[in-house]
Motif scaffolding. Sequence first.
Motif, PDB file in Angstrom:
ATOM      1  N   SER A  75     -61.231  -8.523 -23.894  1.00 34.40           N
ATOM      2  CA  SER A  75     -61.992  -7.315 -24.242  1.00 34.40           C
ATOM      3  C   SER A  75     -63.484  -7.531 -24.027  1.00 34.40           C
ATOM      4  O   SER A  75     -64.186  -6.651 -23.521  1.00 34.40           O
ATOM      5  CB  SER A  75     -61.739  -6.914 -25.696  1.00 34.40           C
ATOM      6  N   GLY A  76     -63.986  -8.705 -24.409  1.00 35.05           N
ATOM      7  CA  GLY A  76     -65.400  -9.013 -24.219  1.00 35.05           C
ATOM      8  C   GLY A  76     -65.789  -9.045 -22.754  1.00 35.05           C
ATOM      9  O   GLY A  76     -66.834  -8.512 -22.357  1.00 35.05           O
ATOM     10  N   ILE A  77     -64.950  -9.675 -21.939  1.00 34.83           N
ATOM     11  CA  ILE A  77     -65.214  -9.736 -20.496  1.00 34.83           C
ATOM     12  C   ILE A  77     -65.191  -8.330 -19.897  1.00 34.83           C
ATOM     13  O   ILE A  77     -66.090  -7.943 -19.156  1.00 34.83           O
ATOM     14  CB  ILE A  77     -64.206 -10.663 -19.786  1.00 34.83           C
ATOM     15  N   GLN A  78     -64.176  -7.550 -20.257  1.00 35.53           N
ATOM     16  CA  GLN A  78     -64.072  -6.195 -19.722  1.00 35.53           C
ATOM     17  C   GLN A  78     -65.277  -5.346 -20.142  1.00 35.53           C
ATOM     18  O   GLN A  78     -65.845  -4.615 -19.339  1.00 35.53           O
ATOM     19  CB  GLN A  78     -62.769  -5.538 -20.178  1.00 35.53           C
ATOM     20  N   ARG A  79     -65.690  -5.464 -21.401  1.00 32.42           N
ATOM     21  CA  ARG A  79     -66.837  -4.702 -21.904  1.00 32.42           C
ATOM     22  C   ARG A  79     -68.111  -5.091 -21.143  1.00 32.42           C
ATOM     23  O   ARG A  79     -68.897  -4.230 -20.750  1.00 32.42           O
ATOM     24  CB  ARG A  79     -66.993  -4.949 -23.402  1.00 32.42           C
ATOM     25  N   GLN A  80     -68.310  -6.394 -20.920  1.00 33.24           N
ATOM     26  CA  GLN A  80     -69.489  -6.849 -20.168  1.00 33.24           C
ATOM     27  C   GLN A  80     -69.489  -6.288 -18.754  1.00 33.24           C
ATOM     28  O   GLN A  80     -70.538  -5.861 -18.247  1.00 33.24           O
ATOM     29  CB  GLN A  80     -69.528  -8.378 -20.102  1.00 33.24           C
ATOM     30  N   LEU A  81     -68.327  -6.300 -18.118  1.00 31.14           N
ATOM     31  CA  LEU A  81     -68.235  -5.797 -16.750  1.00 31.14           C
ATOM     32  C   LEU A  81     -68.497  -4.290 -16.693  1.00 31.14           C
ATOM     33  O   LEU A  81     -69.220  -3.815 -15.814  1.00 31.14           O
ATOM     34  CB  LEU A  81     -66.857  -6.110 -16.154  1.00 31.14           C
ATOM     35  N   GLU A  82     -67.927  -3.545 -17.633  1.00 25.21           N
ATOM     36  CA  GLU A  82     -68.079  -2.088 -17.620  1.00 25.21           C
ATOM     37  C   GLU A  82     -69.499  -1.653 -17.974  1.00 25.21           C
ATOM     38  O   GLU A  82     -69.963  -0.631 -17.487  1.00 25.21           O
ATOM     39  CB  GLU A  82     -67.080  -1.445 -18.589  1.00 25.21           C
ATOM     40  N   THR A  83     -70.178  -2.427 -18.801  1.00 30.25           N
ATOM     41  CA  THR A  83     -71.541  -2.040 -19.195  1.00 30.25           C
ATOM     42  C   THR A  83     -72.609  -2.621 -18.275  1.00 30.25           C
ATOM     43  O   THR A  83     -73.783  -2.351 -18.459  1.00 30.25           O
ATOM     44  CB  THR A  83     -71.835  -2.462 -20.651  1.00 30.25           C
ATOM     45  N   GLU A  93     -59.782  -4.522  -4.729  1.00 29.61           N
ATOM     46  CA  GLU A  93     -58.657  -3.975  -5.490  1.00 29.61           C
ATOM     47  C   GLU A  93     -59.164  -3.541  -6.852  1.00 29.61           C
ATOM     48  O   GLU A  93     -60.186  -4.044  -7.337  1.00 29.61           O
ATOM     49  CB  GLU A  93     -57.525  -4.993  -5.600  1.00 29.61           C
ATOM     50  N   PRO A  94     -58.476  -2.603  -7.491  1.00 29.82           N
ATOM     51  CA  PRO A  94     -58.920  -2.144  -8.813  1.00 29.82           C
ATOM     52  C   PRO A  94     -58.820  -3.264  -9.851  1.00 29.82           C
ATOM     53  O   PRO A  94     -57.921  -4.109  -9.777  1.00 29.82           O
ATOM     54  CB  PRO A  94     -57.951  -1.008  -9.164  1.00 29.82           C
ATOM     55  N   PHE A  95     -59.747  -3.262 -10.805  1.00 30.76           N
ATOM     56  CA  PHE A  95     -59.710  -4.230 -11.898  1.00 30.76           C
ATOM     57  C   PHE A  95     -58.478  -3.940 -12.751  1.00 30.76           C
ATOM     58  O   PHE A  95     -58.208  -2.796 -13.096  1.00 30.76           O
ATOM     59  CB  PHE A  95     -60.974  -4.096 -12.768  1.00 30.76           C
ATOM     60  N   GLU A  96     -57.729  -4.989 -13.071  1.00 31.07           N
ATOM     61  CA  GLU A  96     -56.538  -4.848 -13.918  1.00 31.07           C
ATOM     62  C   GLU A  96     -56.672  -5.757 -15.125  1.00 31.07           C
ATOM     63  O   GLU A  96     -56.610  -6.984 -14.997  1.00 31.07           O
ATOM     64  CB  GLU A  96     -55.280  -5.228 -13.136  1.00 31.07           C
ATOM     65  N   ARG A  97     -56.836  -5.160 -16.286  1.00 35.52           N
ATOM     66  CA  ARG A  97     -56.953  -5.908 -17.533  1.00 35.52           C
ATOM     67  C   ARG A  97     -55.723  -6.796 -17.747  1.00 35.52           C
ATOM     68  O   ARG A  97     -55.838  -7.940 -18.170  1.00 35.52           O
ATOM     69  CB  ARG A  97     -57.115  -4.919 -18.683  1.00 35.52           C
ATOM     70  N   GLU A  98     -54.544  -6.281 -17.455  1.00 32.48           N
ATOM     71  CA  GLU A  98     -53.295  -7.023 -17.672  1.00 32.48           C
ATOM     72  C   GLU A  98     -53.240  -8.290 -16.813  1.00 32.48           C
ATOM     73  O   GLU A  98     -52.728  -9.312 -17.243  1.00 32.48           O
ATOM     74  CB  GLU A  98     -52.070  -6.138 -17.399  1.00 32.48           C
ATOM     75  N   LYS A  99     -53.765  -8.209 -15.605  1.00 34.83           N
ATOM     76  CA  LYS A  99     -53.787  -9.369 -14.713  1.00 34.83           C
ATOM     77  C   LYS A  99     -54.682 -10.470 -15.298  1.00 34.83           C
ATOM     78  O   LYS A  99     -54.324 -11.646 -15.285  1.00 34.83           O
ATOM     79  CB  LYS A  99     -54.287  -8.940 -13.338  1.00 34.83           C
TER      80      LYS A  99
END
Length: 153
Positions: free
Chosen positions: A89-97, A59-65
């Motif tokens: 934000s830190g977790i999302q940034r790590q995942l995206e990079t 499933e798509p990653f959902e920041r809100e979840k």
Amino acid sequence: MRCPFCGHDASQVKDSRPTDDGAAIRRRRQCEGCAARFTTFERIQLRELTVVKSEERREPFEREKLLRSIGIAARKRPLDGIAIERLVSGIQRQLETSGEAEVTSKRIGEMVMDGLKGLDSVAYIRFASVYRDFSEARDFEEFAGSVEEAARG
């Protein structure tokens, strides 16, 4: 931007400013149809992420979840919203990079636990109880004991 009240397609931006953590732009908008005001947030998204669940469902990653699940663990704890936003934000940034298009839910859970461990031990234990699927009180006691020992040592 579609109005959440009347569904009109056009709105005007009345005010824009960065969020406290600087990771997003907060925009105050006014609907051209019904004149209602609402807020939107604009964030940088480096890539589309797909979360691979334990049963191989994707499933798509959902920041809100992610924000919601951490918020539940931190409910009624002395953690402000900014600290939780920074963690997400830190977790999302790590995942995206990371360079990977797919990430396991297990990896995300471990990242959340690492982050919560440094913020609040009660929120950490609450999150772990759901994430690690404690089935009886003894599981909870053993984990809480290991957290307490680590804090002392």
